[in-house]
Design a protein around this motif. Structure first.
Motif, PDB file in Angstrom:
ATOM      1  N   TYR A   5       0.795  -1.226   0.000  1.00  0.00           N
ATOM      2  CA  TYR A   5       0.000   0.000   0.000  1.00  0.00           C
ATOM      3  C   TYR A   5       0.834   1.286   0.000  1.00  0.00           C
ATOM      4  O   TYR A   5       0.514   2.228  -0.736  1.00  0.00           O
ATOM      5  CB  TYR A   5      -0.933   0.012   1.213  1.00  0.00           C
ATOM      6  N   LEU A  35       1.374   4.342  -3.104  1.00  0.00           N
ATOM      7  CA  LEU A  35       0.966   5.710  -2.796  1.00  0.00           C
ATOM      8  C   LEU A  35       2.111   6.689  -2.996  1.00  0.00           C
ATOM      9  O   LEU A  35       1.906   7.811  -3.491  1.00  0.00           O
ATOM     10  CB  LEU A  35       0.458   5.786  -1.353  1.00  0.00           C
ATOM     11  N   VAL A  94      -5.765   5.158  -7.314  1.00  0.00           N
ATOM     12  CA  VAL A  94      -5.796   5.227  -5.857  1.00  0.00           C
ATOM     13  C   VAL A  94      -7.142   4.747  -5.320  1.00  0.00           C
ATOM     14  O   VAL A  94      -7.207   4.050  -4.300  1.00  0.00           O
ATOM     15  CB  VAL A  94      -5.502   6.663  -5.387  1.00  0.00           C
ATOM     16  N   LEU A  95      -8.218   5.094  -6.008  1.00  0.00           N
ATOM     17  CA  LEU A  95      -9.546   4.679  -5.553  1.00  0.00           C
ATOM     18  C   LEU A  95      -9.686   3.159  -5.540  1.00  0.00           C
ATOM     19  O   LEU A  95     -10.213   2.580  -4.575  1.00  0.00           O
ATOM     20  CB  LEU A  95     -10.613   5.282  -6.466  1.00  0.00           C
ATOM     21  N   HIS A 141      -7.802   1.834  -2.633  1.00  0.00           N
ATOM     22  CA  HIS A 141      -8.530   2.132  -1.395  1.00  0.00           C
ATOM     23  C   HIS A 141      -9.675   1.148  -1.196  1.00  0.00           C
ATOM     24  O   HIS A 141      -9.907   0.666  -0.074  1.00  0.00           O
ATOM     25  CB  HIS A 141      -9.057   3.567  -1.454  1.00  0.00           C
ATOM     26  N   LEU A 167      -8.273  -2.089   0.003  1.00  0.00           N
ATOM     27  CA  LEU A 167      -7.902  -2.007   1.414  1.00  0.00           C
ATOM     28  C   LEU A 167      -9.138  -2.072   2.305  1.00  0.00           C
ATOM     29  O   LEU A 167      -9.163  -2.792   3.309  1.00  0.00           O
ATOM     30  CB  LEU A 167      -7.143  -0.701   1.671  1.00  0.00           C
ATOM     31  N   ARG A 168     -10.189  -1.346   1.930  1.00  0.00           N
ATOM     32  CA  ARG A 168     -11.385  -1.285   2.757  1.00  0.00           C
ATOM     33  C   ARG A 168     -12.090  -2.628   2.822  1.00  0.00           C
ATOM     34  O   ARG A 168     -12.688  -2.976   3.860  1.00  0.00           O
ATOM     35  CB  ARG A 168     -12.345  -0.228   2.191  1.00  0.00           C
ATOM     36  N   GLU A 184      -5.912   4.490   5.822  1.00  0.00           N
ATOM     37  CA  GLU A 184      -6.924   5.101   4.958  1.00  0.00           C
ATOM     38  C   GLU A 184      -6.810   6.625   4.922  1.00  0.00           C
ATOM     39  O   GLU A 184      -7.179   7.249   3.919  1.00  0.00           O
ATOM     40  CB  GLU A 184      -8.320   4.707   5.432  1.00  0.00           C
ATOM     41  N   TYR A 185      -6.317   7.231   5.987  1.00  0.00           N
ATOM     42  CA  TYR A 185      -6.194   8.681   6.000  1.00  0.00           C
ATOM     43  C   TYR A 185      -5.242   9.164   4.906  1.00  0.00           C
ATOM     44  O   TYR A 185      -5.392  10.285   4.401  1.00  0.00           O
ATOM     45  CB  TYR A 185      -5.717   9.160   7.368  1.00  0.00           C
ATOM     46  N   TYR A 216      -5.089   7.847   1.967  1.00  0.00           N
ATOM     47  CA  TYR A 216      -5.898   7.874   0.748  1.00  0.00           C
ATOM     48  C   TYR A 216      -6.762   9.132   0.705  1.00  0.00           C
ATOM     49  O   TYR A 216      -6.909   9.761  -0.352  1.00  0.00           O
ATOM     50  CB  TYR A 216      -6.761   6.620   0.667  1.00  0.00           C
ATOM     51  N   PHE A 217      -7.327   9.506   1.839  1.00  0.00           N
ATOM     52  CA  PHE A 217      -8.090  10.756   1.892  1.00  0.00           C
ATOM     53  C   PHE A 217      -7.189  11.944   1.549  1.00  0.00           C
ATOM     54  O   PHE A 217      -7.617  12.888   0.875  1.00  0.00           O
ATOM     55  CB  PHE A 217      -8.709  10.942   3.281  1.00  0.00           C
ATOM     56  N   TYR A 230      -6.753  12.156  -2.181  1.00  0.00           N
ATOM     57  CA  TYR A 230      -7.907  12.756  -2.865  1.00  0.00           C
ATOM     58  C   TYR A 230      -7.838  14.277  -2.790  1.00  0.00           C
ATOM     59  O   TYR A 230      -8.130  14.982  -3.766  1.00  0.00           O
ATOM     60  CB  TYR A 230      -9.217  12.263  -2.232  1.00  0.00           C
TER      61      TYR A 230
END
Length: 369
Positions: free
Chosen positions: A245, A249, A291-292, A295, A298-299, A311-312, A314-315, A318
C-alpha cells in the motif's frame, strides 16, 4: 528570497518531516507491557485475595497453542492442548469422567462434536492430570484502527465446566520453563503466523459480570467473577503492508508532483514538456482511479471497522488531486493574476511547498490517529 533558497528551505523542511514521521512510526509500532499480567503463583494469590477471596476450589489449568490463524474479520482458529490437575480428595466431585471435558470455551463458534477430545489421563503423585486436544474457532473483537501498526491480543477464555460450584481456574505455571513478563510460553516456537509475528504471551484474570444466574440459585460467578484468560500478543509485520500500500501511494504522489512541475508559462519548457491544463487534470483523473481502486481493496479487508490509519493517506491523496487540479486551472487563468501565491515565479510556491505539505499532513495524521 531567491528561487534556489526557496527550494533549499523546502528540502530541509521535508527531510526534518521525514525524520519525525519515521520516529512516530517506530513509536507507533511499540506496545507497552500489559499491567494485568500474572507471571507467577504469588501474583495469582494476591489477585484472588483482593478480588475473590472466597473461592471454594482452585483448579490448575494449562494451555499450549500449536496453530493460530485468522479466519475472517473477527474469528481466529486455534489448535492445541489444555490440561487440568485433579488432586485426590480435593477435586473428586468435579473430576470429569473419561470422554468428558473439564472446561468450557465460551467464545467457540464451531458446531458439532469432536473439536475437543481427551488426549491423555495420567496419574501423578496424589492426583491425576487430564489433557484435551482442542481445535476451535473463537469469535473475538479486534481493533484494526492502527493498521498497519496494529497489535492483536488473541485470548483463550476459560470457564470451569461445573457452574454450580465456586471453582476458580488458576494457571499451571509449573508446566512452563519461564513465565516472566517478557517470556513467550505456551505456544509453538515455530508456529506459522503469516503476516504476524508473536511478541508476548501471558495469563491474566478479567472480572466478569452477568445479568443472569444461568438458572442456578446459588450461582457464585454472577458479579466480578475472575475468568482465566490466556493471551497471545502478536504484531503485524509492517513490511508487507508497506510494500502493498505505501510504496504505490508514494509512486502516485511522485507522479502527481511531476505533473505539477510541468505547469509553466515559459514557452520553451511548455513546448518541451508538451504540458497543458487539460493534460495535468487528465493525469490527476487517471491517478485518482488508481488510488480509488487500491482504497477499495484495502477497505474490503476491514468490513464493518472504523477508518484505519492507512486510509487517511488515501483521503489525503484525494485532497492532493483536487488541489493540484485547482492550482493548475487557476495558474492558467489570466484573470487570476491577483493570486500572487500561485503566479509568483512561475508557480514556485505551490511547487516548493508540495512535499512539505504532504509530509506535514502525514505527521499530523500519525499524531492524531
Amino acid at each position: 528570497m531567491s528561487e534556489r533558497g526557496i527550494w533549499s528551505v523546502s528540502g530541509v523542511v521535508s527531510l526534518v518531516l521525514i525524520f519525525i514521521l519515521f520516529q512516530l512510526w517506530v513509536d507507533k509500532n511499540q506496545r507497552d507491557q500489559d499491567p494485568t499480567q500474572l507471571p507467577d503463583n504469588a501474583s495469582v494469590q494476591r489477585y484472588l485475595q483482593s478480588n475473590w477471596p472466597d473461592a471454594d476450589i482452585l483448579l490448575r489449568t494449562g494451555i499450549f497453542i500449536q496453530s493460530l490463524r485468522f479466519v475472517g474479520f473477527s474469528d481466529v482458529h486455534l489448535t492445541g492442548y489444555i490440561w487440568q490437575h485433579y488432586e485426590d480428595g480435593v477435586h473428586d466431585r468435579i473430576k470429569p469422567e473419561p470422554g468428558e471435558v473439564g472446561f468450557v470455551l465460551p467464545e467457540g463458534v464451531d458446531e458439532g462434536s469432536g473439536q475437543i477430545r481427551e488426549a491423555y489421563r495420567i496419574r501423578q503423585g496424589k492426583g491425576e492430570v487430564i489433557g484435551w486436544y482442542f481445535e476451535q474457532t473463537l469469535r473475538q473483537t479486534f481493533d484494526y484502527t492502527d493498521y498497519p501498526f496494529d497489535h492483536k491480543t488473541v485470548w483463550v477464555r476459560l470457564w470451569p465446566k461445573d457452574f454450580a460450584r465456586n471453582i476458580v481456574l488458576v494457571p499451571d505455571f509449573k508446566a512452563y520453563s519461564a513465565t516472566g513478563p517478557e517470556d513467550v510460553f505456551g505456544i509453538e516456537e515455530l508456529i506459522v503466523l503469516g503476516t504476524w509475528e508473536r511478541e508476548n504471551t501471558f495469563f491474566d484474570y478479567k472480572p466478569a459480570d452477568y445479568d443472569t444466574n444461568f438458572g442456578i440459585k446459588a450461582y457464585a460467578g454472577q458479579e466480578n467473577f475472575p475468568e482465566l484468560h490466556y493471551n497471545v500478543l502478536i504484531r503485524r509485520k509492517f513490511e508487507n503492508a508497506f510494500i502493498v500500500y505505501m510504496i504505490p501511494l508514494f509512486v502516485v504522489t511522485t507522479l502527481l508532483f511531476g505533473a505539477m512541475m510541468t505547469v509553466t508559462r515559459e514557452a520553451g519548457l511548455t513546448e518541451r514538456h508538451g504540458a497543458n491544463t487539460a493534460n495535468v487534470i487528465g493525469t490527476c483523473s487517471v491517478l485518482f482511479f488508481v488510488v480509488l481502486l487500491a482504497h477499495v481493496q484495502l477497505r474490503e479487508g476491514f468490513p464493518g471497522a472504523r477508518v484505519v490509519y492507512l486510509e487517511y493517506f488515501y483521503f489525503m491523496m484525494y485532497f492532493l488531486f483536487l488541489a493540484v487540479s485547482i492550482n493548475t486551472y487557476l495558474f492558467a487563468l489570466d484573470s487570476a493574476r491577483a493570486l500572487r501565491i500561485i503566479h509568483y515565479k512561475d508557480n514556485l510556491i505551490p511547487k516548493a511547498g508540495f512535499w512539505p505539505v504532504v509530509l506535514a499532513s502525514m505527521v499530523m495524521v500519525t499524531l492524531c490517529a
